[in-house]
Structure formats: C-alpha cells, structure tokens
Design a protein around this motif. Structure first.
Motif, PDB file in Angstrom:
ATOM      1  N   THR A 166       0.504  -1.189  -0.103  1.00 53.95           N
ATOM      2  CA  THR A 166       0.279   0.010   0.062  1.00 53.95           C
ATOM      3  C   THR A 166       0.894   1.390   0.552  1.00 53.95           C
ATOM      4  N   ILE A 167       2.339   1.223  -0.297  1.00 53.83           N
ATOM      5  CA  ILE A 167       3.157   2.466  -0.091  1.00 53.83           C
ATOM      6  C   ILE A 167       2.888   2.683  -0.930  1.00 53.83           C
ATOM      7  N   ASP A 168       2.976   4.327  -1.179  1.00 49.96           N
ATOM      8  CA  ASP A 168       2.973   5.348  -2.168  1.00 49.96           C
ATOM      9  C   ASP A 168       4.391   4.922  -3.429  1.00 49.96           C
ATOM     10  N   HIS A 171       6.941   7.525  -3.550  1.00 51.71           N
ATOM     11  CA  HIS A 171       7.694   7.314  -2.348  1.00 51.71           C
ATOM     12  C   HIS A 171       9.190   6.354  -1.932  1.00 51.71           C
ATOM     13  N   CYS A 340       8.192   6.141   5.898  1.00 51.67           N
ATOM     14  CA  CYS A 340       7.374   6.521   4.253  1.00 51.67           C
ATOM     15  C   CYS A 340       6.261   6.002   4.405  1.00 51.67           C
ATOM     16  N   LYS A 343       3.942   8.293   6.459  1.00 51.06           N
ATOM     17  CA  LYS A 343       3.874   9.556   5.292  1.00 51.06           C
ATOM     18  C   LYS A 343       4.326  10.907   6.653  1.00 51.06           C
ATOM     19  N   ASP A 348       6.459  14.209  -1.192  1.00 48.48           N
ATOM     20  CA  ASP A 348       5.315  14.773  -2.651  1.00 48.48           C
ATOM     21  C   ASP A 348       6.064  16.417  -2.281  1.00 48.48           C
ATOM     22  N   ASN A 351       8.828  15.387  -5.925  1.00 50.16           N
ATOM     23  CA  ASN A 351       8.083  15.262  -6.985  1.00 50.16           C
ATOM     24  C   ASN A 351       8.139  16.387  -8.012  1.00 50.16           C
TER      25      ASN A 351
END
Length: 379
Positions: A166-168, A171, A340, A343, A348, A351
């Motif tokens: 489920t990690i971004d 990221h 990470c 959050k 972000d 990016n």
C-alpha cells in the motif's frame, strides 16, 4: 522452497545508452533472462532519476556500454530462483544499493554497512560477472545491482527489500537510494545529537534527506546551502531553519555558516554535491576539535582527487565518506520504509517532474531545470 522461476526469456522495452553521452539513448526491445538460483526477476512499476545516472550516461567513472541505467525504483516480483527465500512472486520490492548478509566481519561489527559478501557493484554485472540483459545478442550492462529503466530486470535477492504493497509507489522509489542516503548520513553516520547544529551542502533529494533526519533527531539549527534560490522553500518544507545562497556573497561558505551558527562553526557538515572545493569549505565550517563532515556526493571522473586543507583536519575535525548513508539494507532501510508508509516525510515535495519510459531522453534535461528535484519515470 519450490522454484517459481519462469524459464522463459522476456522481451520488453528498455532504455539503452550506447556510449555517446546523456542524449545517446534509445528505448528498444531487449531480452531479460530468467533469474538464476538466488535471483529475482522484477516487473518494474515506476522508477526515478538520480544524478548518478547522469554520470553513468556520460561513462563516468567507467565507460560500460551498451547500458540500461536506473537504480531507483519500485516493482513487483515476477519470478524467483529456486534458492530465493526473502521474497515471493507478487511482492512489491525496491532495489537497494548494497546488500546485508548479517554474517561477514563487517556486518557483525555493526560499524559499517559495507557488507563484504554483497557490496556495491560497479561493474554493471551480476555477482557472477555475467549479465541477464541483452540486445540483439549483445550483452547489456546494468547500473549497480539493477537497471530500473526497463520493464523487467533481474536482481540478486539480497539487493531487494520487500515493502508494504500500500506504500505510495513514487515515495517508495525515492527511498530506494537518494533520500535514504541523506537520511542515513545524519542518522547512522554522523549520529546527529539533539540540540546540535549542522550545515547541508546541496538541497537535492540527498540533502533534503539529511535535513529530514536532522529535524527528527532534534537538531537546533539546520543550515541549507544551495546556489538555486528555489531550493529554500524545499528545505524549509523538510525542516531547514536557515538558508545560504553562496552566489549572493563574496565570502567563503564556511565563513557564512559561522556567521549564522556562531564563530565556532557547526557540529556537523554534510557534502551532498560532489563539487571538490566545497569539501574543504564543509570541513572548515565545523567546530575545531570535534566537528564531523560526512561526504557522499558523487564527483565526475576528473574530480576524483580532492584536496582538504591539512590544518583543517589536524585541528581534530573528522572527515568521513559514506555509501548509502551508512544504512544496512535489512536492518535500517525497513525503518525508513515504515516511516515513509506513515507519511512522516513530505516526499511529495521531491516529485517535481514526470516522464514515461518512452520519454526517458527528456529526463536529464529536466534534471537541469532550476525547479527540478526528482524526475519520476512511469514504466
């Protein structure tokens, strides 16, 4: 464990550099072999760009071509060799710069992350000095332990870390090298103390990683140095307290740092640019007798040999080089991955630009833009 390794060679898209510089790239059909006993074949989902990729595209320090670049990224395990135990098909993974056997002299000592069995690889090949990638029958080199700018790659299992699915994904790619290198340098190498002061040379992803760790560790003053004024806002987002743009003053950077931190200088300096003259400035900006300077910036080949003023070190300061921020792949990187996932970092902010794999030729030009921190590559 029963092998789940596919015996089929996969034909896929990959970004191939042919040796003529950063612009000499073509996205072509390449062949990726099945993983051998302790290897994993990964279907890449997303990657990102680091300045080290730019150096390798120029053939620095070794002109190994043709080559598929990229060492930051995230993907899913497609198949595994019969002796693989750390991951399974379907796991989401990120590549790591070094491995950790937890058995060699260095791993047991806990004094370094330089595993003797799974060290950083600079020859563009697997541990057995062969390649799993080819194009029209010609061997392809990878970057370090991997080559992330392609649809599939093969990696030795000890250079992979399983992460929460489920990690971004963006990221996850950032923490596979750059950001984590800086974070680790403050956390594991310098061991920044609460209430201490420090300066960070270069506010790219590595430098911002230093800032983030220093803030979490309770540093009282975090000075960022960058000739790009746009980086001031980025540094502040991660916890920077003061900013120096060296082109706005005729004074040496070390003097500017001392003016902000007190005439004795800072407790720690972190050199993240790879610009040789800045190393002396970083050392001289630290406190006499106990100042520590950590350098991790990758320099160009003709700048491999740098000079530091003799007296600066003779007066008791410490200068230490760092690979991957001193992080151990199995022991330390999972902690950063967990932060990470929660959050705890404003990743972000890193990016700033995105390209597709087919547009990879634009990536290095974007990296030179003043507002660029990281370029994400959508595979």
């Amino acid at each position: 464990m029963e092998s789940t390794s596919s015996q089929a060679i996969i034909t896929c898209k990959g970004a191939v550099w042919w040796g003529g510089g950063e612009k000499d790239v073509s996205v072509e059909e390449i062949e990726v072999d099945p993983p051998q006993a302790t290897e994993v074949r990964v279907k890449m989902l997303l990657a990102s760009v680091c300045h080290t990729d730019l150096l390798r595209a120029k053939g620095i320090p070794s002109p190994l071509f043709p080559r598929v670049l990229g060492h930051e990224g995230v993907g899913v395990v497609e198949s595994i060799g019969e002796k693989v135990t750390n991951v399974k098909v379907g796991d989401v993974v990120i590549p790591t710069f070094i491995g950790e056997c937890q058995e060699c002299e260095n791993c047991i000592s806990k004094e370094t992350n330089m595993c003797l069995k799974y060290p950083p690889t600079f020859n563009g090949l697997m541990l057995d000095n062969t390649s799993r990638m080819s194009i029209r029958g010609q061997r392809l080199y990878q970057l370090f332990s991997c080559a992330t700018w392609c649809e599939y790659m093969v990696v030795e299992e000890n250079y992979l870390l399983k992460v929460d699915p489920t990690i971004d994904l963006v990221h996850a790619s950032f923490i596979s090298c750059g950001f984590s290198t800086g974070f680790g340098a403050a956390w594991k190498e310098a061991k920044v103390q609460s209430g201490s002061t420090l300066a960070v040379f270069g506010l790219g992803a590595v430098g911002l990683g230093v800032v983030s760790a220093a803030k979490m560790l309770g540093a009282s003053k975090i000075i960022g140095i960058d000739k790009n004024g746009m980086k001031k806002a980025k540094g502040e987002a991660f916890g920077m307290s003061d900013f120096i743009n060296p082109i706005e003053s005729d004074k040496p950077i070390s003097v500017l740092i001392k003016e902000i931190s007190g005439e004795m200088g800072v407790d720690y300096c972190f050199e993240c640019t790879g610009v040789p003259p800045l190393l002396t400035q970083a050392v001289e900006a630290t406190k006499t007798g106990k100042g520590k300077t950590i350098f991790m910036g990758a320099a160009a080949a003709d700048e491999d040999f740098v000079q530091v003023r003799f007296r600066a070190l003779l007066l008791g300061r410490t200068l230490k080089g760092s690979i991957f921020g001193g992080l151990k792949a199995r022991s330390d990187l999972p902690i950063i991955a967990e932060k990470c996932l929660k959050k705890e970092f404003p990743l972000d902010e890193l990016n700033t630009h995105e390209v597709s794999l087919m547009e990879i030729g634009k990536a290095f030009e974007l990296l030179k833009q003043p507002d660029c921190v990281k370029v994400v590559v959508r595979i």
